[in-house]
Design a protein around this motif. Structure first.
Motif, PDB file in Angstrom:
ATOM      1  N   PHE A   1      61.370  46.387 104.477  1.00  0.00           N
ATOM      2  CA  PHE A   1      62.400  46.467 105.494  1.00  0.00           C
ATOM      3  C   PHE A   1      63.214  45.183 105.482  1.00  0.00           C
ATOM      4  O   PHE A   1      62.661  44.097 105.356  1.00  0.00           O
ATOM      5  CB  PHE A   1      61.785  46.615 106.888  1.00  0.00           C
ATOM      6  N   ILE A   2      64.515  45.336 105.679  1.00  0.00           N
ATOM      7  CA  ILE A   2      65.415  44.207 105.874  1.00  0.00           C
ATOM      8  C   ILE A   2      66.030  44.374 107.258  1.00  0.00           C
ATOM      9  O   ILE A   2      66.649  45.407 107.541  1.00  0.00           O
ATOM     10  CB  ILE A   2      66.531  44.174 104.810  1.00  0.00           C
ATOM     11  N   GLY A   3      65.829  43.403 108.150  1.00  0.00           N
ATOM     12  CA  GLY A   3      66.494  43.409 109.446  1.00  0.00           C
ATOM     13  C   GLY A   3      67.954  43.056 109.214  1.00  0.00           C
ATOM     14  O   GLY A   3      68.281  41.928 108.839  1.00  0.00           O
ATOM     15  N   VAL A   4      68.840  44.023 109.377  1.00  0.00           N
ATOM     16  CA  VAL A   4      70.240  43.859 108.985  1.00  0.00           C
ATOM     17  C   VAL A   4      70.965  42.917 109.946  1.00  0.00           C
ATOM     18  O   VAL A   4      70.906  43.087 111.166  1.00  0.00           O
ATOM     19  CB  VAL A   4      70.949  45.224 108.927  1.00  0.00           C
ATOM     20  N   GLU A   5      71.645  41.932 109.372  1.00  0.00           N
ATOM     21  CA  GLU A   5      72.463  40.993 110.128  1.00  0.00           C
ATOM     22  C   GLU A   5      73.942  41.242 109.901  1.00  0.00           C
ATOM     23  O   GLU A   5      74.747  41.061 110.805  1.00  0.00           O
ATOM     24  CB  GLU A   5      72.087  39.556 109.752  1.00  0.00           C
TER      25      GLU A   5
ATOM     26  N   ILE B   1      63.993  39.603 105.444  1.00  0.00           N
ATOM     27  CA  ILE B   1      62.863  40.466 105.098  1.00  0.00           C
ATOM     28  C   ILE B   1      62.000  40.623 106.339  1.00  0.00           C
ATOM     29  O   ILE B   1      61.601  39.641 106.955  1.00  0.00           O
ATOM     30  CB  ILE B   1      62.059  39.881 103.926  1.00  0.00           C
ATOM     31  N   TYR B   2      61.739  41.847 106.701  1.00  0.00           N
ATOM     32  CA  TYR B   2      61.031  42.165 107.942  1.00  0.00           C
ATOM     33  C   TYR B   2      59.710  42.871 107.651  1.00  0.00           C
ATOM     34  O   TYR B   2      59.218  43.665 108.436  1.00  0.00           O
ATOM     35  CB  TYR B   2      61.935  43.035 108.817  1.00  0.00           C
ATOM     36  N   SER B   3      59.141  42.613 106.488  1.00  0.00           N
ATOM     37  CA  SER B   3      57.854  43.189 106.085  1.00  0.00           C
ATOM     38  C   SER B   3      56.957  42.062 105.593  1.00  0.00           C
ATOM     39  O   SER B   3      57.443  41.084 105.000  1.00  0.00           O
ATOM     40  CB  SER B   3      58.034  44.186 104.922  1.00  0.00           C
ATOM     41  N   GLN B   4      55.664  42.221 105.816  1.00  0.00           N
ATOM     42  CA  GLN B   4      54.710  41.288 105.231  1.00  0.00           C
ATOM     43  C   GLN B   4      54.636  41.604 103.734  1.00  0.00           C
ATOM     44  O   GLN B   4      54.384  42.733 103.353  1.00  0.00           O
ATOM     45  CB  GLN B   4      53.325  41.430 105.877  1.00  0.00           C
ATOM     46  N   ILE B   5      54.876  40.604 102.916  1.00  0.00           N
ATOM     47  CA  ILE B   5      54.890  40.813 101.470  1.00  0.00           C
ATOM     48  C   ILE B   5      53.451  40.844 100.963  1.00  0.00           C
ATOM     49  O   ILE B   5      52.675  39.933 101.210  1.00  0.00           O
ATOM     50  CB  ILE B   5      55.696  39.699 100.769  1.00  0.00           C
ATOM     51  N   GLU B   6      53.130  41.908 100.267  1.00  0.00           N
ATOM     52  CA  GLU B   6      51.765  42.123  99.783  1.00  0.00           C
ATOM     53  C   GLU B   6      51.628  41.916  98.277  1.00  0.00           C
ATOM     54  O   GLU B   6      50.558  41.611  97.790  1.00  0.00           O
ATOM     55  CB  GLU B   6      51.330  43.564 100.094  1.00  0.00           C
ATOM     56  N   LEU B   7      52.698  42.114  97.541  1.00  0.00           N
ATOM     57  CA  LEU B   7      52.551  42.234  96.093  1.00  0.00           C
ATOM     58  C   LEU B   7      53.512  41.362  95.294  1.00  0.00           C
ATOM     59  O   LEU B   7      53.096  40.702  94.357  1.00  0.00           O
ATOM     60  CB  LEU B   7      52.750  43.710  95.708  1.00  0.00           C
ATOM     61  N   VAL B   8      54.787  41.387  95.616  1.00  0.00           N
ATOM     62  CA  VAL B   8      55.761  40.677  94.787  1.00  0.00           C
ATOM     63  C   VAL B   8      55.751  39.184  95.092  1.00  0.00           C
ATOM     64  O   VAL B   8      55.589  38.770  96.233  1.00  0.00           O
ATOM     65  CB  VAL B   8      57.190  41.253  94.942  1.00  0.00           C
ATOM     66  N   ASP B   9      55.901  38.393  94.058  1.00  0.00           N
ATOM     67  CA  ASP B   9      55.957  36.943  94.205  1.00  0.00           C
ATOM     68  C   ASP B   9      57.392  36.499  94.427  1.00  0.00           C
ATOM     69  O   ASP B   9      58.338  37.131  93.956  1.00  0.00           O
ATOM     70  CB  ASP B   9      55.411  36.247  92.953  1.00  0.00           C
ATOM     71  N   GLY B  10      57.565  35.400  95.165  1.00  0.00           N
ATOM     72  CA  GLY B  10      58.869  34.808  95.340  1.00  0.00           C
ATOM     73  C   GLY B  10      59.602  35.255  96.592  1.00  0.00           C
ATOM     74  O   GLY B  10      60.755  34.869  96.799  1.00  0.00           O
ATOM     75  N   PHE B  11      58.955  36.070  97.420  1.00  0.00           N
ATOM     76  CA  PHE B  11      59.564  36.554  98.654  1.00  0.00           C
ATOM     77  C   PHE B  11      58.603  36.322  99.808  1.00  0.00           C
ATOM     78  O   PHE B  11      57.391  36.399  99.629  1.00  0.00           O
ATOM     79  CB  PHE B  11      59.880  38.056  98.558  1.00  0.00           C
TER      80      PHE B  11
ATOM     81  N   ALA C   1      61.834  42.284 118.415  1.00  0.00           N
ATOM     82  CA  ALA C   1      63.026  41.486 118.173  1.00  0.00           C
ATOM     83  C   ALA C   1      62.765  40.010 118.474  1.00  0.00           C
ATOM     84  O   ALA C   1      63.309  39.140 117.822  1.00  0.00           O
ATOM     85  CB  ALA C   1      64.181  41.999 119.028  1.00  0.00           C
ATOM     86  N   GLN C   2      61.923  39.729 119.458  1.00  0.00           N
ATOM     87  CA  GLN C   2      61.644  38.344 119.831  1.00  0.00           C
ATOM     88  C   GLN C   2      60.584  37.716 118.946  1.00  0.00           C
ATOM     89  O   GLN C   2      60.668  36.557 118.603  1.00  0.00           O
ATOM     90  CB  GLN C   2      61.190  38.281 121.280  1.00  0.00           C
ATOM     91  N   THR C   3      59.546  38.475 118.571  1.00  0.00           N
ATOM     92  CA  THR C   3      58.428  37.884 117.850  1.00  0.00           C
ATOM     93  C   THR C   3      58.394  38.238 116.378  1.00  0.00           C
ATOM     94  O   THR C   3      57.642  37.653 115.629  1.00  0.00           O
ATOM     95  CB  THR C   3      57.089  38.344 118.468  1.00  0.00           C
ATOM     96  N   HIS C   4      59.212  39.213 115.974  1.00  0.00           N
ATOM     97  CA  HIS C   4      59.231  39.663 114.582  1.00  0.00           C
ATOM     98  C   HIS C   4      57.846  40.082 114.115  1.00  0.00           C
ATOM     99  O   HIS C   4      57.418  39.757 113.021  1.00  0.00           O
ATOM    100  CB  HIS C   4      59.794  38.586 113.652  1.00  0.00           C
ATOM    101  N   THR C   5      57.109  40.786 114.949  1.00  0.00           N
ATOM    102  CA  THR C   5      55.793  41.264 114.550  1.00  0.00           C
ATOM    103  C   THR C   5      55.780  42.772 114.545  1.00  0.00           C
ATOM    104  O   THR C   5      56.333  43.420 115.408  1.00  0.00           O
ATOM    105  CB  THR C   5      54.679  40.763 115.498  1.00  0.00           C
ATOM    106  N   HIS C   6      55.172  43.316 113.558  1.00  0.00           N
ATOM    107  CA  HIS C   6      54.918  44.740 113.459  1.00  0.00           C
ATOM    108  C   HIS C   6      53.899  44.935 112.352  1.00  0.00           C
ATOM    109  O   HIS C   6      53.593  44.021 111.606  1.00  0.00           O
ATOM    110  CB  HIS C   6      56.199  45.531 113.172  1.00  0.00           C
ATOM    111  N   GLU C   7      53.393  46.114 112.262  1.00  0.00           N
ATOM    112  CA  GLU C   7      52.385  46.390 111.246  1.00  0.00           C
ATOM    113  C   GLU C   7      52.943  47.414 110.276  1.00  0.00           C
ATOM    114  O   GLU C   7      53.278  48.523 110.647  1.00  0.00           O
ATOM    115  CB  GLU C   7      51.121  46.949 111.912  1.00  0.00           C
ATOM    116  N   ASP C   8      53.071  47.023 109.019  1.00  0.00           N
ATOM    117  CA  ASP C   8      53.464  47.953 107.975  1.00  0.00           C
ATOM    118  C   ASP C   8      52.194  48.502 107.342  1.00  0.00           C
ATOM    119  O   ASP C   8      51.237  47.772 107.140  1.00  0.00           O
ATOM    120  CB  ASP C   8      54.253  47.240 106.868  1.00  0.00           C
ATOM    121  N   ARG C   9      52.245  49.775 107.052  1.00  0.00           N
ATOM    122  CA  ARG C   9      51.175  50.360 106.254  1.00  0.00           C
ATOM    123  C   ARG C   9      51.803  50.715 104.931  1.00  0.00           C
ATOM    124  O   ARG C   9      52.970  51.027 104.859  1.00  0.00           O
ATOM    125  CB  ARG C   9      50.614  51.602 106.935  1.00  0.00           C
TER     126      ARG C   9
END
Length: 158
Positions: free
Chosen positions: A93-97, A108-118, A23-31
């Motif tokens: 993932f979207i961190g819901v507000e 957006i709470y994921s590292q974007i790998e493929l789609v452009d513009g996000f 929650a503080q650093t917004h870091t995680h690893e998506d596979r």
């Protein structure tokens, strides 16, 4: 023929770091699970559909809990799919507000790998009808939901 690629973030990967730190650093690893053909994508969607249906069926109760105030140090994530002009699709993932008027709003709470513009951390909203999955992360690293993520994790382990 244009190659189709599809990435799925695995919610179980969020358990890699304590919830308070995330929650503080917004870091995680998506596979991810990547499929490179339309046929493979459609087969994976067919296999995922019962889990998407479970997530959608349980969403109203989770939405109500969120709107009433989640427990201490709990965070709600919604999963949806992003699309770009090139026809790429990526599940994120979207961190819901907030949730209002049939739309889920957050970052957006994921590292974007493929789609452009996000980008990671970007504000994003989507229709609740486009929900793929949801999960609630607790401070102790436990989670609720993540129906699709657990299914995909099981595929990865096969």
């Amino acid at each position: 023929m244009k190659q189709v690629a599809w990435l799925f973030a695995l919610g179980a990967a969020l358990c890699a770091a304590p919830a308070a730190a995330r929650a503080q650093t917004h870091t995680h690893e998506d596979r991810g699970v990547r499929v490179d053909s339309h046929q493979d994508r459609e087969e994976l969607r067919r296999m995922m559909q019962p889990y998407v249906d479970s997530a959608r069926a349980t969403w109203p109760a989770v939405r109500q809990r969120f709107q009433a105030g989640m427990g201490p140090k709990q965070q709600l994530f919604a999963v949806t799919r992003l699309h770009d002009m090139a026809g790429h699709e990526e599940q994120v993932f979207i961190g819901v507000e907030r949730i209002a008027d049939g739309r889920v709003h957050g970052r957006i709470y994921s590292q974007i790998e493929l789609v452009d513009g996000f980008t990671y951390g970007q504000q994003h909203d989507f229709a609740e009808a486009d929900l793929v999955d949801w999960l609630v992360m607790r401070e102790d690293g436990g989670m609720e939901g993540n129906f699709v993520g657990r299914f995909l994790q099981g595929l990865e382990q096969q």
